[in-house]
Design an enzyme around this catalytic site. Structure first.
Site, PDB file in Angstrom:
ATOM      1  N   SER A 120      27.754  38.809  63.281  1.00  0.00           N
ATOM      2  CA  SER A 120      28.345  37.987  64.351  1.00  0.00           C
ATOM      3  C   SER A 120      28.873  36.644  63.849  1.00  0.00           C
ATOM      4  O   SER A 120      29.552  35.932  64.594  1.00  0.00           O
ATOM      5  CB  SER A 120      27.374  37.806  65.515  1.00  0.00           C
ATOM      6  N   THR A 135      21.962  41.905  63.154  1.00  0.00           N
ATOM      7  CA  THR A 135      20.717  42.292  62.472  1.00  0.00           C
ATOM      8  C   THR A 135      20.003  43.420  63.203  1.00  0.00           C
ATOM      9  O   THR A 135      19.326  44.236  62.583  1.00  0.00           O
ATOM     10  CB  THR A 135      19.786  41.059  62.386  1.00  0.00           C
ATOM     11  N   THR A 162      22.584  37.518  66.099  1.00  0.00           N
ATOM     12  CA  THR A 162      22.010  36.336  66.748  1.00  0.00           C
ATOM     13  C   THR A 162      22.787  35.052  66.441  1.00  0.00           C
ATOM     14  O   THR A 162      22.649  34.066  67.163  1.00  0.00           O
ATOM     15  CB  THR A 162      20.540  36.129  66.316  1.00  0.00           C
ATOM     16  N   ASP A 163      23.581  35.057  65.383  1.00  0.00           N
ATOM     17  CA  ASP A 163      24.201  33.790  64.972  1.00  0.00           C
ATOM     18  C   ASP A 163      25.182  33.224  65.993  1.00  0.00           C
ATOM     19  O   ASP A 163      25.238  32.010  66.194  1.00  0.00           O
ATOM     20  CB  ASP A 163      24.895  33.960  63.607  1.00  0.00           C
TER      21      ASP A 163
HETATM   22  N1  GLU Z   1      24.477  36.862  60.651  1.00  0.00           N
HETATM   23  C1  GLU Z   1      24.133  38.091  61.298  1.00  0.00           C
HETATM   24  C2  GLU Z   1      24.678  38.147  62.698  1.00  0.00           C
HETATM   25  O1  GLU Z   1      24.666  37.173  63.428  1.00  0.00           O
HETATM   26  C3  GLU Z   1      22.726  38.349  61.262  1.00  0.00           C
HETATM   27  C4  GLU Z   1      21.922  37.470  62.127  1.00  0.00           C
HETATM   28  C5  GLU Z   1      21.285  38.239  63.220  1.00  0.00           C
HETATM   29  O2  GLU Z   1      21.844  39.136  63.823  1.00  0.00           O
HETATM   30  O3  GLU Z   1      20.125  37.924  63.460  1.00  0.00           O
HETATM   31  O4  GLU Z   1      25.153  39.198  63.085  1.00  0.00           O
END
Ligand code: GLU
Length: 331
Positions: free
Chosen positions: A62, A15, A95-96
């Site tokens: 991610s 993100t 973040t995932d």
């Molecule tokens: N699902 C995405 C990831 O983990 C977006 C979540 C994020 O980065 O906050 O890359």
């Protein structure tokens, strides 16, 4: 040449590199589309604190993280940190699975130089995007003397967390990374790293794990406990040839009576079984005597996704459950 620390930034997507059509859209965006050059261009202030150089490793959501990418990333980080001219590494990441990449690196990076993971909960195009300040803080943390020897760190939302204990706790909120009972290691106050505690568990330079000579890890799968469970998933993954099973048990790693025979049979076939918990907080310790006699590993306070990483790395060294339990007690 100035005397500022030299920080390498490895970009993985997420993100923090996400883009939406509208600046009020916080969730309907595409992750991992903006280049590291664009992200750095948004924070010229960074040049006051470090000489930064960005490199794109991948550009993914991610959720799609793979072991192959982890191996590439770990090799890159270890090579970079051997270079005397590099003082630290920052990794921008979705973040995932950020906590999983952080813990993996915590176990296989060989240097004490700072390695800091950072992400964002709002896309780069959002009003009040959190990515730029998080990235600036991550670079300042990686450039700080305080971060040396602390293991792999996560800098998010003005907090400093250790890779072992931090977890994503909220689906969308910017204050999502927490270490629950154990707490943050410190804060980034006005960009200055303030540490209050450090982990007692082994990591980085003191870790016995290495990826040298490996191209993949033994397969370890997670089985999530629930009411009315049966053994069908356990039997299926045993047939598929897994080497380890993390049972995300109820409470203190409790096992459903209808799943238990599946785990017992798996263990008889030489699959290492570890009890973790779906609670998200606290330790899994000895309980039912039968599980102790079966020598099921107790995952301590590692959540299932991190227990999976430690068990996979442990299985690269041994199948001896006493030795594997020692590793769970130490890392
Ligand atoms: N699902 C995405 C990831 O983990 C977006 C979540 C994020 O980065 O906050 O890359």
């Amino acid at each position: 040449m100035n005397t500022l620390p030299n920080i390498k930034i490895l970009a993985m997507g997420g993100t923090i590199a996400g883009s939406a059509a509208d600046d009020t859209d916080m969730t309907g965006y595409q992750a991992g589309v903006l280049s590291i050059e664009l992200l750095l261009a948004a924070i010229p202030q960074i040049k006051q604190y470090a000489n930064v150089d960005g490199q794109q490793v991948c550009d993914i959501d991610s959720c799609d993280m793979t072991e192959e990418i982890w191996f590439q990333l770990a090799a890159k980080v270890n090579t970079l940190l051997l270079d005397e001219a590099i003082d630290g590494v920052v990794i921008t990441h979705g973040t995932d699975t950020l906590e999983e990449t952080a813990y993996f690196l915590n176990l296989v990076v060989t240097s004490e130089k700072p390695v800091v993971l950072v992400g964002a909960m709002r896309p780069a195009t959002a009003m009040s995007a959190d990515g730029p300040i998080n990235l600036l803080n991550a670079v300042r943390l990686a450039a700080s003397k305080e971060a040396f020897g602390k293991g792999v760190l996560v800098a998010m939302n003005d907090e400093i967390h250790g890779a072992r204990d931090v977890t994503k706790t909220n689906t969308v909120n910017v204050s999502t990374f927490k270490a629950w009972d154990l707490g943050a290691l410190g804060y980034m106050n006005n960009g200055k790293a303030n540490f209050y505690r450090m982990t007692t568990r082994k990591h980085t330079k003191k870790s016995e794990f290495s990826l040298a000579g490996l191209t993949n890890l033994p397969q370890v799968e997670i089985v999530y406990a629930h009411a009315n469970q049966n053994r069908c998933i356990i039997d299926a993954i045993a047939r598929a040839g897994v080497k380890g099973i993390i049972y995300a048990g109820m409470g203190n790693g409790g096992i459903h009576m209808n799943a238990e025979p599946g785990l017992i049979d798996a263990a008889k076939e030489g699959i290492v079984v570890a009890r973790s918990s779906r609670c998200g907080n606290g330790c899994v310790v000895a309980s039912n005597h039968k599980w102790e006699e079966l020598q099921f590993i107790k995952a301590d306070s590692l959540n299932p996704q991190k227990a999976r990483i430690l068990l996979a790395l442990a299985l690269t060294k041994t199948k001896d459950v006493i030795e594997i339990q020692r590793m769970f007690d130490e890392y």
